[in-house]
Each structure stands twice: as C-alpha cells, then as structure tokens.
Design a protein around this motif. Structure first.
Motif, PDB file in Angstrom:
ATOM      1  N   GLY A  35      41.157   2.649 -16.143  1.00  0.00           N
ATOM      2  CA  GLY A  35      40.790   4.064 -16.084  1.00  0.00           C
ATOM      3  C   GLY A  35      41.389   4.650 -14.823  1.00  0.00           C
ATOM      4  O   GLY A  35      42.596   4.673 -14.650  1.00  0.00           O
ATOM      5  N   THR A  36      40.512   5.100 -13.930  1.00  0.00           N
ATOM      6  CA  THR A  36      40.984   5.626 -12.649  1.00  0.00           C
ATOM      7  C   THR A  36      40.675   4.678 -11.499  1.00  0.00           C
ATOM      8  O   THR A  36      41.027   4.959 -10.353  1.00  0.00           O
ATOM      9  CB  THR A  36      40.314   6.986 -12.358  1.00  0.00           C
ATOM     10  N   VAL A  37      40.052   3.561 -11.812  1.00  0.00           N
ATOM     11  CA  VAL A  37      39.641   2.604 -10.769  1.00  0.00           C
ATOM     12  C   VAL A  37      40.744   1.567 -10.582  1.00  0.00           C
ATOM     13  O   VAL A  37      41.222   0.972 -11.551  1.00  0.00           O
ATOM     14  CB  VAL A  37      38.323   1.911 -11.174  1.00  0.00           C
ATOM     15  N   PRO A  38      41.152   1.324  -9.325  1.00  0.00           N
ATOM     16  CA  PRO A  38      42.163   0.293  -9.092  1.00  0.00           C
ATOM     17  C   PRO A  38      41.645  -1.087  -9.501  1.00  0.00           C
ATOM     18  O   PRO A  38      40.446  -1.382  -9.402  1.00  0.00           O
ATOM     19  CB  PRO A  38      42.409   0.348  -7.584  1.00  0.00           C
ATOM     20  N   LEU A  39      42.560  -1.928  -9.950  1.00  0.00           N
ATOM     21  CA  LEU A  39      42.203  -3.269 -10.412  1.00  0.00           C
ATOM     22  C   LEU A  39      41.535  -4.084  -9.318  1.00  0.00           C
ATOM     23  O   LEU A  39      40.582  -4.814  -9.564  1.00  0.00           O
ATOM     24  CB  LEU A  39      43.454  -3.986 -10.937  1.00  0.00           C
ATOM     25  N   ARG A  40      42.009  -3.953  -8.091  1.00  0.00           N
ATOM     26  CA  ARG A  40      41.410  -4.713  -6.975  1.00  0.00           C
ATOM     27  C   ARG A  40      39.943  -4.353  -6.761  1.00  0.00           C
ATOM     28  O   ARG A  40      39.134  -5.209  -6.413  1.00  0.00           O
ATOM     29  CB  ARG A  40      42.197  -4.492  -5.697  1.00  0.00           C
ATOM     30  N   ALA A  41      39.565  -3.104  -6.963  1.00  0.00           N
ATOM     31  CA  ALA A  41      38.164  -2.706  -6.798  1.00  0.00           C
ATOM     32  C   ALA A  41      37.280  -3.335  -7.871  1.00  0.00           C
ATOM     33  O   ALA A  41      36.174  -3.797  -7.592  1.00  0.00           O
ATOM     34  CB  ALA A  41      38.038  -1.183  -6.838  1.00  0.00           C
ATOM     35  N   VAL A  42      37.796  -3.380  -9.096  1.00  0.00           N
ATOM     36  CA  VAL A  42      37.036  -4.002 -10.187  1.00  0.00           C
ATOM     37  C   VAL A  42      36.889  -5.497  -9.929  1.00  0.00           C
ATOM     38  O   VAL A  42      35.814  -6.077 -10.125  1.00  0.00           O
ATOM     39  CB  VAL A  42      37.720  -3.733 -11.543  1.00  0.00           C
ATOM     40  N   LEU A  75      46.123 -12.636  -3.668  1.00  0.00           N
ATOM     41  CA  LEU A  75      47.370 -12.677  -4.422  1.00  0.00           C
ATOM     42  C   LEU A  75      47.582 -11.344  -5.121  1.00  0.00           C
ATOM     43  O   LEU A  75      46.618 -10.678  -5.509  1.00  0.00           O
ATOM     44  CB  LEU A  75      47.320 -13.805  -5.451  1.00  0.00           C
ATOM     45  N   PRO A  76      48.830 -10.925  -5.295  1.00  0.00           N
ATOM     46  CA  PRO A  76      49.073  -9.679  -6.035  1.00  0.00           C
ATOM     47  C   PRO A  76      48.512  -9.786  -7.457  1.00  0.00           C
ATOM     48  O   PRO A  76      48.665 -10.821  -8.105  1.00  0.00           O
ATOM     49  CB  PRO A  76      50.605  -9.563  -6.060  1.00  0.00           C
ATOM     50  N   PRO A  77      47.860  -8.735  -7.937  1.00  0.00           N
ATOM     51  CA  PRO A  77      47.197  -8.841  -9.245  1.00  0.00           C
ATOM     52  C   PRO A  77      48.157  -9.110 -10.387  1.00  0.00           C
ATOM     53  O   PRO A  77      47.874  -9.908 -11.260  1.00  0.00           O
ATOM     54  CB  PRO A  77      46.499  -7.503  -9.429  1.00  0.00           C
ATOM     55  N   CYS A  78      49.286  -8.457 -10.400  1.00  0.00           N
ATOM     56  CA  CYS A  78      50.244  -8.633 -11.502  1.00  0.00           C
ATOM     57  C   CYS A  78      51.586  -9.067 -10.908  1.00  0.00           C
ATOM     58  O   CYS A  78      52.321  -8.253 -10.375  1.00  0.00           O
ATOM     59  CB  CYS A  78      50.390  -7.333 -12.290  1.00  0.00           C
ATOM     60  N   LEU A  79      51.861 -10.354 -10.984  1.00  0.00           N
ATOM     61  CA  LEU A  79      53.074 -10.878 -10.367  1.00  0.00           C
ATOM     62  C   LEU A  79      54.342 -10.556 -11.159  1.00  0.00           C
ATOM     63  O   LEU A  79      55.385 -10.341 -10.596  1.00  0.00           O
ATOM     64  CB  LEU A  79      52.967 -12.402 -10.186  1.00  0.00           C
ATOM     65  N   SER A  80      54.245 -10.561 -12.478  1.00  0.00           N
ATOM     66  CA  SER A  80      55.476 -10.354 -13.254  1.00  0.00           C
ATOM     67  C   SER A  80      55.635  -8.924 -13.691  1.00  0.00           C
ATOM     68  O   SER A  80      54.804  -8.121 -13.735  1.00  0.00           O
ATOM     69  CB  SER A  80      55.482 -11.262 -14.461  1.00  0.00           C
ATOM     70  N   GLU A 125      43.725 -10.674 -16.086  1.00  0.00           N
ATOM     71  CA  GLU A 125      44.716 -11.055 -17.085  1.00  0.00           C
ATOM     72  C   GLU A 125      44.925  -9.960 -18.138  1.00  0.00           C
ATOM     73  O   GLU A 125      46.060  -9.644 -18.501  1.00  0.00           O
ATOM     74  CB  GLU A 125      44.310 -12.357 -17.768  1.00  0.00           C
ATOM     75  N   LEU A 126      43.842  -9.394 -18.629  1.00  0.00           N
ATOM     76  CA  LEU A 126      43.968  -8.378 -19.681  1.00  0.00           C
ATOM     77  C   LEU A 126      44.620  -7.096 -19.167  1.00  0.00           C
ATOM     78  O   LEU A 126      45.422  -6.473 -19.863  1.00  0.00           O
ATOM     79  CB  LEU A 126      42.601  -8.071 -20.281  1.00  0.00           C
ATOM     80  N   THR A 127      44.276  -6.703 -17.955  1.00  0.00           N
ATOM     81  CA  THR A 127      44.871  -5.488 -17.394  1.00  0.00           C
ATOM     82  C   THR A 127      46.354  -5.681 -17.124  1.00  0.00           C
ATOM     83  O   THR A 127      47.174  -4.815 -17.441  1.00  0.00           O
ATOM     84  CB  THR A 127      44.135  -5.076 -16.105  1.00  0.00           C
ATOM     85  N   CYS A 128      46.709  -6.820 -16.563  1.00  0.00           N
ATOM     86  CA  CYS A 128      48.123  -7.069 -16.274  1.00  0.00           C
ATOM     87  C   CYS A 128      48.929  -7.267 -17.553  1.00  0.00           C
ATOM     88  O   CYS A 128      50.102  -6.901 -17.611  1.00  0.00           O
ATOM     89  CB  CYS A 128      48.255  -8.292 -15.376  1.00  0.00           C
ATOM     90  N   ALA A 129      48.313  -7.848 -18.587  1.00  0.00           N
ATOM     91  CA  ALA A 129      49.017  -8.017 -19.857  1.00  0.00           C
ATOM     92  C   ALA A 129      49.340  -6.660 -20.480  1.00  0.00           C
ATOM     93  O   ALA A 129      50.336  -6.519 -21.190  1.00  0.00           O
ATOM     94  CB  ALA A 129      48.182  -8.854 -20.824  1.00  0.00           C
ATOM     95  N   GLY A 130      48.519  -5.666 -20.187  1.00  0.00           N
ATOM     96  CA  GLY A 130      48.771  -4.314 -20.681  1.00  0.00           C
ATOM     97  C   GLY A 130      49.761  -3.552 -19.823  1.00  0.00           C
ATOM     98  O   GLY A 130      50.074  -2.404 -20.111  1.00  0.00           O
ATOM     99  N   GLY A 131      50.236  -4.161 -18.735  1.00  0.00           N
ATOM    100  CA  GLY A 131      51.224  -3.520 -17.876  1.00  0.00           C
ATOM    101  C   GLY A 131      50.635  -2.475 -16.943  1.00  0.00           C
ATOM    102  O   GLY A 131      51.347  -1.594 -16.474  1.00  0.00           O
ATOM    103  N   ARG A 132      49.339  -2.551 -16.668  1.00  0.00           N
ATOM    104  CA  ARG A 132      48.689  -1.568 -15.788  1.00  0.00           C
ATOM    105  C   ARG A 132      48.110  -2.255 -14.564  1.00  0.00           C
ATOM    106  O   ARG A 132      47.951  -3.465 -14.545  1.00  0.00           O
ATOM    107  CB  ARG A 132      47.562  -0.866 -16.542  1.00  0.00           C
ATOM    108  N   GLU A 133      47.820  -1.447 -13.563  1.00  0.00           N
ATOM    109  CA  GLU A 133      47.129  -1.939 -12.376  1.00  0.00           C
ATOM    110  C   GLU A 133      45.893  -1.100 -12.086  1.00  0.00           C
ATOM    111  O   GLU A 133      45.349  -1.150 -10.984  1.00  0.00           O
ATOM    112  CB  GLU A 133      48.061  -1.974 -11.172  1.00  0.00           C
ATOM    113  N   HIS A 134      45.451  -0.319 -13.062  1.00  0.00           N
ATOM    114  CA  HIS A 134      44.234   0.477 -12.958  1.00  0.00           C
ATOM    115  C   HIS A 134      43.436   0.317 -14.245  1.00  0.00           C
ATOM    116  O   HIS A 134      43.996   0.138 -15.318  1.00  0.00           O
ATOM    117  CB  HIS A 134      44.563   1.963 -12.760  1.00  0.00           C
TER     118      HIS A 134
END
Length: 132
Positions: free
Chosen positions: A51-58, A127-132, A40-49
C-alpha cells in the motif's frame, strides 16, 4: 479458609502456564509467516511497499510484536516458576513439581525463541528486502 485454590484461580493459573509454555513458539511461527512471508510475496510482486507503507516498516512490526509476545511468555514463565517455589501447606507436591518443571522448560525455550526472533529480525532488517 480453604488451602485449595478455587476454580477461577486454577483456570487462570492453567492459562498462564500454557501461555508461558507455548507463547514463544507461537510467536516465532507468527514471526516466520509474517516477516519472511510478507518479504517474499512483496518482492515477488516487484514492489517495496505494501500500500503506502514501506516494506521495512511492515517487517519491523512483524519482528517487534512477536518479540514482545515472547517476552510476555518469558515473564509469565518466570512468574509461574517463582510461585511454585514454595507450595502451600497440605497441597500435593506432584502437580506443583510438574508446573515448576514446565516453567523451567518454558524459561529456556522462550529465551531460545526470543533469540531466534531477534536474529531473524536482524537478518530481515539489515539485508536489502529485494535483492534481485
């Protein structure tokens, strides 16, 4: 030779029992806070990473580590359950019976928490991490 366990054995047995009973619940709470919170926090910031780590890995780490902790608690509960099957001679049966009952409750609750963590992880990872 004494039939009563020493203080170190009682402490170890007590800590093992507490880990068996509470390990899955704490791991589920960590999974909720880490997995869903980071998403939620990463997607609210408009990012999908992060740092350099993809959100899915975290998110995968936030699913796998709590699941492993819950499996450990399940194994600890099974160990306590097996150890309390035949209490030593001359030992009071009431504390052993309470420990055995707690071990049975821990086995079932850890199975439930493991299922919740795995299904929550499936939802987070499929599910896709950031839908909107």
């Amino acid at each position: 030779m004494s039939t009563h366990p020493g203080p170190r054995a009682r402490l170890t047995g007590g800590l093992l029992l507490w880990y068996a009973v509470l390990g899955g619940a704490v791991a589920w709470a960590v999974h909720l806070l880490a997995g869903w919170g980071v998403d939620e926090l990463t997607c609210a910031g408009g990012r999908e990473h992060i740092g350099t780590v993809p959100l899915r890995a975290v998110i995968a780490v936030a699913v796998v580590l709590p699941a492993l902790a819950t499996i450990g608690a399940l194994l600890a509960a099974t160990l306590v359950w097996r150890r309390t099957a035949h209490p030593p001679e001359g030992m009071d049966d009431r504390p052993v019976g309470r420990s055995r009952m707690l071990a049975v409750v821990a086995i079932w609750s850890n199975l439930l928490f493991l299922t919740i963590i795995v299904l929550g992880g499936v939802a987070l990872l499929l599910l896709p991490p950031c839908l909107s």
